[in-house]
Design an enzyme around this catalytic site. Structure first.
Site, PDB file in Angstrom:
ATOM      1  CG  HIS A   1     -22.450  13.947  27.672  1.00 44.01           C
ATOM      2  ND1 HIS A   1     -21.427  13.229  28.250  1.00 44.01           N
ATOM      3  CD2 HIS A   1     -22.535  15.108  28.402  1.00 44.01           C
ATOM      4  CE1 HIS A   1     -20.924  13.897  29.269  1.00 44.01           C
ATOM      5  NE2 HIS A   1     -21.573  15.067  29.382  1.00 44.01           N
TER       6      HIS A   1
ATOM      7  CG  ASP B   1     -16.680  17.800  30.331  1.00 43.67           C
ATOM      8  OD1 ASP B   1     -17.651  18.148  29.640  1.00 43.67           O
ATOM      9  OD2 ASP B   1     -16.815  17.224  31.430  1.00 43.67           O
TER      10      ASP B   1
ATOM     11  CG  HIS C   1     -16.627  13.918  35.194  1.00 40.44           C
ATOM     12  ND1 HIS C   1     -17.429  14.856  35.804  1.00 40.44           N
ATOM     13  CD2 HIS C   1     -16.671  14.215  33.881  1.00 40.44           C
ATOM     14  CE1 HIS C   1     -17.951  15.656  34.887  1.00 40.44           C
ATOM     15  NE2 HIS C   1     -17.494  15.298  33.704  1.00 40.44           N
TER      16      HIS C   1
HETATM   17 ZN   LIG Z   1     -18.415  16.018  31.974  1.00 33.32          ZN
HETATM   18 ZN   LIG Z   2     -21.743  16.488  31.048  1.00 30.49          ZN
END
Ligand SMILES: [Zn+2]
Ligand SMILES: [Zn+2]
Length: 301
Positions: free
Chosen positions: A60, A64, A268
């Site tokens: 996406h 990051d 994450h």
């Molecule tokens: Zn992320």
């Molecule tokens: Zn995200």
């Protein structure tokens, strides 16, 4: 199939820690999954030649997950890559890359194949003789895909002693491993089932970052050998996870259990945490076969 963790963190990288990126090595192909800032250093540190990467998958448009992509595309040209590079990414990321190439007047000496992801459903996006790649929709604050990568069934294993016993000429061994019957030196048809065993079971990997938990998610990851699921937050911060469309430890653990996956890799992590043993303990209380992401960690699938 194996995975190298290049980045274990969420949106904010820390000293020695990077945002999300994994490298998947499957049937002699290298697939980079998400492309964090600093990914080139991490690839070099882990002794992976940049030129070996064949495919990049971007989940996406949050930085990051792709801030390292433009730098990597540029470096690959500077080190004189010749092979085509396939990059699967949301249309928004594709437009950013194209705009950068245009405004910086970047000229690439290899073919960059940018492929737009925009499906709202599960979809096959790539296939070769060894493996397939599927996308599936995640639930996040922007359009986001998960990925499922599966090996194809491998050839059968020849039982050499039996093949010789059945008087089969060795020029037919190849056919037998491809599940084809052959004739022996006496003209008798021999079934491949008599002289081969089933080949190794194909392995599979699914990647879920970033996403809130939703009940259909389990359908996309069922029975994989390794599931990567983000756990940005511990369970005590569930309110933050809900607000930002992320998962907690308990979400990931329940998903792994419901999906009957073999191993769960979590990562994450929000930069607010320094101690990851709590992540391990919370997941372990529901799903025992859990691995904590850490830069440079290798996971055999
Ligand atoms: Zn992320
Ligand atoms: Zn995200």
């Amino acid at each position: 199939m194996n995975i190298t963790v290049l980045g274990s963190q969420g949106a904010i990288p820390k000293l020695g820690k990077y945002s999300s990126s994994l490298l998947l090595n499957i049937s002699n192909s290298y697939i980079l999954i998400d492309c964090c800032e600093g990914v080139q250093f991490q690839l070099r540190k882990n002794k992976i030649k940049l030129s070996k990467i064949d495919i990049i998958l971007i989940s996406h448009a949050h930085g990051d997950h792709y801030f390292g992509l433009i730098g990597l595309i540029s470096t690959l040209s500077l080190i004189k890559r010749k092979n085509k590079l396939k990059v699967f990414c949301p249309t928004s990321v594709l437009k950013i890359i194209q705009a950068h190439i245009k405004f910086s007047k970047m000229s690439l000496n290899y073919e960059l194949d940018l492929i737009s992801l925009n499906s709202q459903n599960e979809k096959n996006i790539y296939e070769n003789p060894s493996f397939t790649i599927k996308t599936f929709p995640l639930k996040h604050s922007v359009y986001t895909n998960g990925f499922r990568i599966e090996e194809k069934r491998k050839r059968r294993k020849l039982l050499l002693d039996k093949a010789l016993q059945y008087k089969i000429d060795n020029v037919y061994f190849n056919k037998l491993t491809k599940s084809e019957n052959v004739f022996n030196s006496e003209g008798k048809e021999i079934s491949y089932l008599e002289v081969t065993n089933e080949g190794p079971k194909p392995k599979s990997f699914a990647y879920c970052s970033d996403t809130a938990y939703f009940k259909e998610l389990v359908n996309y990851i069922t029975d994989v050998d390794l599931l990567y699921c983000e756990t940005t937050f511990l369970e005590k911060d569930r309110d933050k996870a809900l607000r930002t469309f992320h998962s907690t430890t308990i979400d990931a653990a329940k998903l792994a259990k419901k999906g009957r996956v073999k191993q769960l890799l979590i990562g994450h992590f929000s930069s607010r945490y320094d101690d990851y043993s709590m992540f391990f303990n919370e997941v372990f209380s529901i799903f025992e076969n859990v691995i904590i992401s850490e830069e440079g960690k290798k996971v055999q699938v």
